[in-house]
Design a protein around this motif. Structure first.
Motif, PDB file in Angstrom:
ATOM      1  N   ASP A 290       0.848  -1.194   0.000  1.00 35.11           N
ATOM      2  CA  ASP A 290       0.000   0.000   0.000  1.00 35.11           C
ATOM      3  C   ASP A 290       0.885   1.246   0.000  1.00 35.11           C
ATOM      4  OD1 ASP A 290      -2.123  -1.670   0.092  1.00 35.11           O
ATOM      5  OD2 ASP A 290      -2.671  -1.279   2.187  1.00 35.11           O
ATOM      6  N   PRO A 291       0.485   2.269  -0.758  1.00 39.15           N
ATOM      7  CA  PRO A 291       1.354   3.450  -0.827  1.00 39.15           C
ATOM      8  C   PRO A 291       1.410   4.245   0.476  1.00 39.15           C
ATOM      9  CG  PRO A 291      -0.633   3.743  -2.157  1.00 39.15           C
ATOM     10  CD  PRO A 291      -0.652   2.329  -1.679  1.00 39.15           C
ATOM     11  N   GLU A 292       0.319   4.171   1.263  1.00 38.87           N
ATOM     12  CA  GLU A 292       0.306   4.979   2.487  1.00 38.87           C
ATOM     13  C   GLU A 292       1.125   4.329   3.610  1.00 38.87           C
ATOM     14  OE1 GLU A 292      -2.665   6.695   5.928  1.00 38.87           O
ATOM     15  OE2 GLU A 292      -3.576   5.826   4.148  1.00 38.87           O
ATOM     16  N   PHE A 293       1.965   5.133   4.263  1.00 38.28           N
ATOM     17  CA  PHE A 293       2.765   4.615   5.368  1.00 38.28           C
ATOM     18  C   PHE A 293       1.879   4.239   6.565  1.00 38.28           C
ATOM     19  CE2 PHE A 293       3.996   6.107   9.572  1.00 38.28           C
ATOM     20  CZ  PHE A 293       4.891   5.111   9.920  1.00 38.28           C
ATOM     21  N   SER A 294       2.216   3.118   7.224  1.00 38.44           N
ATOM     22  CA  SER A 294       1.611   2.795   8.522  1.00 38.44           C
ATOM     23  C   SER A 294       2.544   1.891   9.309  1.00 38.44           C
ATOM     24  CB  SER A 294       0.254   2.099   8.337  1.00 38.44           C
ATOM     25  OG  SER A 294       0.449   0.810   7.799  1.00 38.44           O
ATOM     26  N   GLY A 295       2.373   1.895  10.624  1.00 34.58           N
ATOM     27  CA  GLY A 295       3.189   1.035  11.476  1.00 34.58           C
ATOM     28  C   GLY A 295       2.608   1.004  12.879  1.00 34.58           C
ATOM     29  N   PHE A 296       3.142   0.122  13.741  1.00 35.27           N
ATOM     30  CA  PHE A 296       2.661   0.094  15.125  1.00 35.27           C
ATOM     31  C   PHE A 296       3.820  -0.068  16.107  1.00 35.27           C
ATOM     32  CE2 PHE A 296       2.663  -4.327  13.826  1.00 35.27           C
ATOM     33  CZ  PHE A 296       3.158  -5.001  14.936  1.00 35.27           C
ATOM     34  N   ARG A 311      11.884   8.352  26.087  1.00 35.03           N
ATOM     35  CA  ARG A 311      11.874   6.920  25.878  1.00 35.03           C
ATOM     36  C   ARG A 311      12.075   6.636  24.393  1.00 35.03           C
ATOM     37  NH1 ARG A 311       6.261   5.347  28.848  1.00 35.03           N
ATOM     38  NH2 ARG A 311       5.318   6.722  27.317  1.00 35.03           N
ATOM     39  N   VAL A 312      12.353   5.400  24.090  1.00 36.07           N
ATOM     40  CA  VAL A 312      12.435   5.008  22.684  1.00 36.07           C
ATOM     41  C   VAL A 312      11.265   4.064  22.410  1.00 36.07           C
ATOM     42  CG1 VAL A 312      13.817   3.907  20.886  1.00 36.07           C
ATOM     43  CG2 VAL A 312      14.947   5.125  22.757  1.00 36.07           C
ATOM     44  N   ALA A 313      10.453   4.438  21.427  1.00 38.11           N
ATOM     45  CA  ALA A 313       9.354   3.552  21.024  1.00 38.11           C
ATOM     46  C   ALA A 313       9.800   2.827  19.765  1.00 38.11           C
ATOM     47  CB  ALA A 313       8.104   4.378  20.744  1.00 38.11           C
ATOM     48  N   PHE A 314       9.620   1.515  19.747  1.00 37.47           N
ATOM     49  CA  PHE A 314      10.021   0.725  18.581  1.00 37.47           C
ATOM     50  C   PHE A 314       8.813   0.514  17.686  1.00 37.47           C
ATOM     51  CE2 PHE A 314      14.343  -0.348  19.565  1.00 37.47           C
ATOM     52  CZ  PHE A 314      14.414  -0.071  20.919  1.00 37.47           C
ATOM     53  N   LEU A 315       8.969   0.990  16.458  1.00 34.46           N
ATOM     54  CA  LEU A 315       7.860   0.956  15.507  1.00 34.46           C
ATOM     55  C   LEU A 315       8.162  -0.039  14.394  1.00 34.46           C
ATOM     56  CD1 LEU A 315       5.289   2.986  14.703  1.00 34.46           C
ATOM     57  CD2 LEU A 315       6.843   3.506  12.828  1.00 34.46           C
ATOM     58  N   ARG A 316       7.232  -0.945  14.173  1.00 34.59           N
ATOM     59  CA  ARG A 316       7.354  -1.864  13.032  1.00 34.59           C
ATOM     60  C   ARG A 316       6.593  -1.223  11.876  1.00 34.59           C
ATOM     61  NH1 ARG A 316       7.514  -7.342  10.198  1.00 34.59           N
ATOM     62  NH2 ARG A 316       6.174  -6.736   8.485  1.00 34.59           N
ATOM     63  N   ILE A 317       7.269  -1.063  10.760  1.00 35.26           N
ATOM     64  CA  ILE A 317       6.611  -0.464   9.603  1.00 35.26           C
ATOM     65  C   ILE A 317       5.865  -1.558   8.839  1.00 35.26           C
ATOM     66  CG2 ILE A 317       6.998   0.755   7.412  1.00 35.26           C
ATOM     67  CD1 ILE A 317       9.393   2.049   9.011  1.00 35.26           C
ATOM     68  N   CYS A 318       4.600  -1.281   8.522  1.00 37.28           N
ATOM     69  CA  CYS A 318       3.753  -2.301   7.894  1.00 37.28           C
ATOM     70  C   CYS A 318       3.442  -2.002   6.439  1.00 37.28           C
ATOM     71  CB  CYS A 318       2.447  -2.440   8.662  1.00 37.28           C
ATOM     72  SG  CYS A 318       2.713  -2.936  10.358  1.00 37.28           S
ATOM     73  N   SER A 319       3.410  -0.707   6.086  1.00 37.31           N
ATOM     74  CA  SER A 319       3.101  -0.384   4.684  1.00 37.31           C
ATOM     75  C   SER A 319       3.732   0.948   4.321  1.00 37.31           C
ATOM     76  CB  SER A 319       1.582  -0.304   4.474  1.00 37.31           C
ATOM     77  OG  SER A 319       1.059   0.798   5.180  1.00 37.31           O
ATOM     78  N   LEU A 376       0.520   4.327  13.966  1.00 35.70           N
ATOM     79  CA  LEU A 376       0.912   5.575  13.316  1.00 35.70           C
ATOM     80  C   LEU A 376       0.605   5.407  11.829  1.00 35.70           C
ATOM     81  CD1 LEU A 376       2.379   7.956  14.710  1.00 35.70           C
ATOM     82  CD2 LEU A 376       4.528   7.050  13.825  1.00 35.70           C
ATOM     83  N   THR A 377      -0.053   6.397  11.224  1.00 41.74           N
ATOM     84  CA  THR A 377      -0.387   6.301   9.796  1.00 41.74           C
ATOM     85  C   THR A 377      -0.063   7.631   9.117  1.00 41.74           C
ATOM     86  OG1 THR A 377      -2.617   7.184  10.001  1.00 41.74           O
ATOM     87  CG2 THR A 377      -2.385   4.820  10.317  1.00 41.74           C
ATOM     88  N   GLU A 378      -0.269   7.654   7.807  1.00 39.42           N
ATOM     89  CA  GLU A 378      -0.068   8.921   7.103  1.00 39.42           C
ATOM     90  C   GLU A 378      -1.273   9.818   7.370  1.00 39.42           C
ATOM     91  OE1 GLU A 378       2.443   7.749   3.950  1.00 39.42           O
ATOM     92  OE2 GLU A 378       1.583   9.311   2.676  1.00 39.42           O
ATOM     93  N   ARG A 379      -2.473   9.246   7.223  1.00 42.87           N
ATOM     94  CA  ARG A 379      -3.676  10.036   7.521  1.00 42.87           C
ATOM     95  C   ARG A 379      -4.869   9.171   7.935  1.00 42.87           C
ATOM     96  NH1 ARG A 379      -3.670   9.234   2.058  1.00 42.87           N
ATOM     97  NH2 ARG A 379      -1.785  10.418   1.703  1.00 42.87           N
ATOM     98  N   SER A 380      -4.817   7.867   7.634  1.00 48.55           N
ATOM     99  CA  SER A 380      -5.974   7.012   7.912  1.00 48.55           C
ATOM    100  C   SER A 380      -6.219   6.857   9.405  1.00 48.55           C
ATOM    101  CB  SER A 380      -5.763   5.628   7.319  1.00 48.55           C
ATOM    102  OG  SER A 380      -5.709   5.728   5.937  1.00 48.55           O
ATOM    103  N   ASN A 381      -7.394   6.308   9.711  1.00 47.59           N
ATOM    104  CA  ASN A 381      -7.795   6.205  11.107  1.00 47.59           C
ATOM    105  C   ASN A 381      -7.931   4.781  11.608  1.00 47.59           C
ATOM    106  OD1 ASN A 381      -8.005   8.338  12.819  1.00 47.59           O
ATOM    107  ND2 ASN A 381      -9.693   9.227  11.635  1.00 47.59           N
ATOM    108  N   PHE A 382      -7.193   3.843  11.035  1.00 44.76           N
ATOM    109  CA  PHE A 382      -7.315   2.460  11.506  1.00 44.76           C
ATOM    110  C   PHE A 382      -6.305   2.164  12.616  1.00 44.76           C
ATOM    111  CE2 PHE A 382      -4.494   2.244   7.743  1.00 44.76           C
ATOM    112  CZ  PHE A 382      -3.359   1.714   8.348  1.00 44.76           C
ATOM    113  N   ASN A 383      -6.566   1.068  13.318  1.00 46.38           N
ATOM    114  CA  ASN A 383      -5.640   0.588  14.354  1.00 46.38           C
ATOM    115  C   ASN A 383      -5.218  -0.833  14.046  1.00 46.38           C
ATOM    116  OD1 ASN A 383      -5.308   2.494  16.676  1.00 46.38           O
ATOM    117  ND2 ASN A 383      -7.540   2.538  16.416  1.00 46.38           N
ATOM    118  N   PHE A 384      -3.931  -1.107  14.201  1.00 50.17           N
ATOM    119  CA  PHE A 384      -3.483  -2.491  14.040  1.00 50.17           C
ATOM    120  C   PHE A 384      -3.982  -3.315  15.209  1.00 50.17           C
ATOM    121  CE2 PHE A 384      -0.566  -0.426  11.159  1.00 50.17           C
ATOM    122  CZ  PHE A 384      -0.644  -1.299  10.081  1.00 50.17           C
ATOM    123  N   ARG A 385      -4.266  -4.577  14.901  1.00 51.17           N
ATOM    124  CA  ARG A 385      -4.782  -5.472  15.935  1.00 51.17           C
ATOM    125  C   ARG A 385      -3.704  -6.446  16.357  1.00 51.17           C
ATOM    126  NH1 ARG A 385      -9.853  -5.524  17.032  1.00 51.17           N
ATOM    127  NH2 ARG A 385     -11.389  -4.578  15.654  1.00 51.17           N
TER     128      ARG A 385
END
Ligand code: G4P
Length: 531
Positions: A290-296, A311-319, A376-385
């Motif tokens: 998907d072109p839009e960035f997202s991660g959790f 603190r350091v938050a570790f983010l896995r990039i998903c898209s 964290l997303t570019e603009r969308s409002n979904f949450n990873f499960r």
């Protein structure tokens, strides 16, 4: 390189094991092959050792190590490997479970002298929950271990997964001579104390080849022939799709310490392990393409310096593609955030990242915006499960020992639990706080860190609780009635969900039978299943 190529070249995985099976040793050998470290002994064990230093010093030492080794990135065979570290102590198992939500596959290390151990079973349960592909490495073949067939049977039985050996050991312990590679039909010979030499590899396609007996001796050659015949008769050829769906685990034998059989695992891993895959959200699946960035965020690490709260938050990039200094959308807080100093961990060094791709894990400096599980997303409002909380094993009531510093205690316990150090449950009225942990050591960590980082003093009081059960029901009235009747045993988790503190296994069983319309979950993962 385009997004498609960037995704295709990445493998994000973890090495997991029961403590002492050889995770650290195997990790080190992988890093040596990948050129990320130059000498053996460079990877520090993240185990909490009892001994000369006090436990607390050990905990701090361990925290220091785990910041730098949280993600180890290296290249091997044209593939970019993101190896995520997991804690070496069973009391911090919850941290490992969360890390497993950020990987696409795992390598599971088993000690051949011990077989499947308690922690191995728990870890596999977590892998099975999301069908994570598993490759098994049976380690310590240089010791007098168990019979390989019985080990394979035990893996299938205790871990509820089908196995497919891709290499076969020739002898064990003192008679261990090497392994036969069932995939490439190579004979790899082992010499104790030496690393595997290229010259000791013989390509023997047909085991009837007389060279086999010359190399191994008549007896072991015959034994190998009959064992391989049996293996090929009992186990189906490796079905790649079944591996990638988490139904079959390829198995390798070797000795990590002697660097034997390690390259075989690594070579197979880069050939068959899956690249970053799709992820589930509350609004459907997100594809890495998907072109839009997202991660959790799957892990938060507090700064070691108690004077600085960052603190350091570790983010896995998903898209999509992550870029430095671009505003992104923090879904839970509905906030725009940008990151000036995101770090990656290439070649064990922290470096500033300008961009990162699906499968990558980056460290984001955080002043308190993130909780584990945040999207964290570019603009969308979904949450990873699917960042699960499991029922803790031990429960204590948090008691404030210094009423003048109750604010600090409140803040400290909230931040520590956001970091995932333990689970916090609250009970109303009265705001009673119950802390749930997997192991005793976690209570020590909390007490120590509350004192040193927040200047708060607490003690823990034993309470009668066996398991925390998240409650759901299709019959809302029945659920509310149960919550009312059992109010003294009902607490709320960090998200306000009702949780029943079962006082004993017997009582839990009884409540389950008396309330068939209510489901008692031992993990909050049900939220994923309900999607
Ligand atoms: P862990 O991270 O899974 O807890 O295990 P780790 O790699 O630390 O290995 C646990 C112990 O097993 C270590 O010994 C390590 O040297 C040993 N070990 C690992 N692989 C092999 C192997 O293939 N054969 C044999 N015989 N031993 C192996 P230790 O004495 O506890 O620690 P150390 O003093 O060597 O660091």
């Amino acid at each position: 390189m385009g997004q498609q190529e960037e995704i295709a070249k990445r493998r994000t995985f973890a090495i997991i094991s029961h403590p002492d099976a050889g995770k650290t040793t195997l990790t080190e050998k992988f890093l040596l092959y990948g050129g990320a470290i130059q000498t053996a002994g460079a990877v520090k064990s993240n185990k909490i050792r009892k001994g000369a230093t006090s436990d607390f010093m050990e905990i701090e030492r361990q925290r220091g190590i785990s910041v730098t080794t949280s993600v180890m990135t290296f290249e091997y065979g044209g593939v970019l490997m993101n190896l995520l570290d997991t804690p070496g102590h069973k009391d911090f198992a919850e941290d490992t479970y969360r890390t497993l939500t950020a990987v696409d596959s795992v390598v599971l290390v088993i000690d051949s002298t011990k077989g499947v151990e308690a922690q191995t079973e728990r870890l596999m349960e977590v892998c099975r929950m999301r069908n994570t592909p598993v490759i098994v490495f049976i380690n310590k073949l240089d010791l007098e271990g168990r019979d390989p067939f019985s080990l394979l049977d035990e893996l299938e039985e205790k871990l509820s997964i089908k196995v497919r050996p891709l290499s076969w050991p020739i002898g064990v312990g003192a008679t261990f001579q090497g392994v036969y590679d069932l995939f490439d039909h190579d004979l790899r010979l082992f010499e104790a104390g030496k690393t595997r030499r290229e010259s000791a590899s013989e390509h023997i396609r047909d085991l009837a080849d007389p060279r086999l007996a010359q190399l191994l001796g008549e007896g072991p050659a015959d034994e190998l022939r009959s064992e391989v015949e049996l293996v090929n008769g009992v186990y189906d050829p490796l079905d790649l799709a079944a591996y990638r769906h988490g139904h079959v685990a390829p198995v390798f034998f070797g000795s990590a310490f002697n660097n034997f059989g390690v390259r075989e695992v690594l070579d197979t891993f880069v050939r068959i392990a899956p690249p970053p895959g799709p992820r589930e959200t509350d609004h459907g699946m997100v594809q890495p393409q998907d072109p839009e960035f997202s991660g959790f965020v799957f892990k938060i690490h507090a700064n070691l310096d108690p004077n600085h709260r960052d603190r350091v938050a570790f983010l896995r990039i998903c898209s999509g593609r992550f870029r430095r200094n671009v505003f992104y959308h923090h879904v839970r807080q509905d906030k725009q955030l940008r990151f000036a100093n995101p770090t990656s961990f290439l070649a064990a060094q922290k470096t500033l990242v300008e961009e990162a791709w699906p499968g990558d894990v980056i460290g984001l400096f955080d002043t308190g915006n993130f909780k584990i599980g945040d999207t964290l997303t570019e603009r969308s409002n979904f949450n990873f499960r699917g960042i699960p909380s499991f029922s803790p094993e031990l429960f204590r009531e948090l008691v404030n020992m210094d009423p003048m510093r109750s604010k600090q205690l409140e803040k400290g316990i909230r931040q520590l639990t956001e970091e995932g150090v333990a689970q916090l449950f609250t009970q109303q009225p009265g705001n009673k706080k119950v802390v749930g942990c997997v192991g005793e050591l976690q209570f020590d960590v909390i007490r120590y860190r509350l004192e040193h980082e927040y200047g708060a003093s607490c003690s823990f009081q034993a309470i009668q609780a066996h398991k925390a059960c998240w409650l759901t029901s299709d019959d809302e009235q029945a659920l509310q009635a149960f919550i009312r009747v059992k109010s003294t045993q009902i607490v709320q988790d960090k998200d306000g969900n009702p949780v029943f503190m079962a006082p004993s296994a017997y009582m839990l069983d009884l409540e389950r039978r008396n309330n068939p319309e209510i489901t008692f979950h031992l993990t909050n993962e049900f939220k994923t299943l309900q999607a």
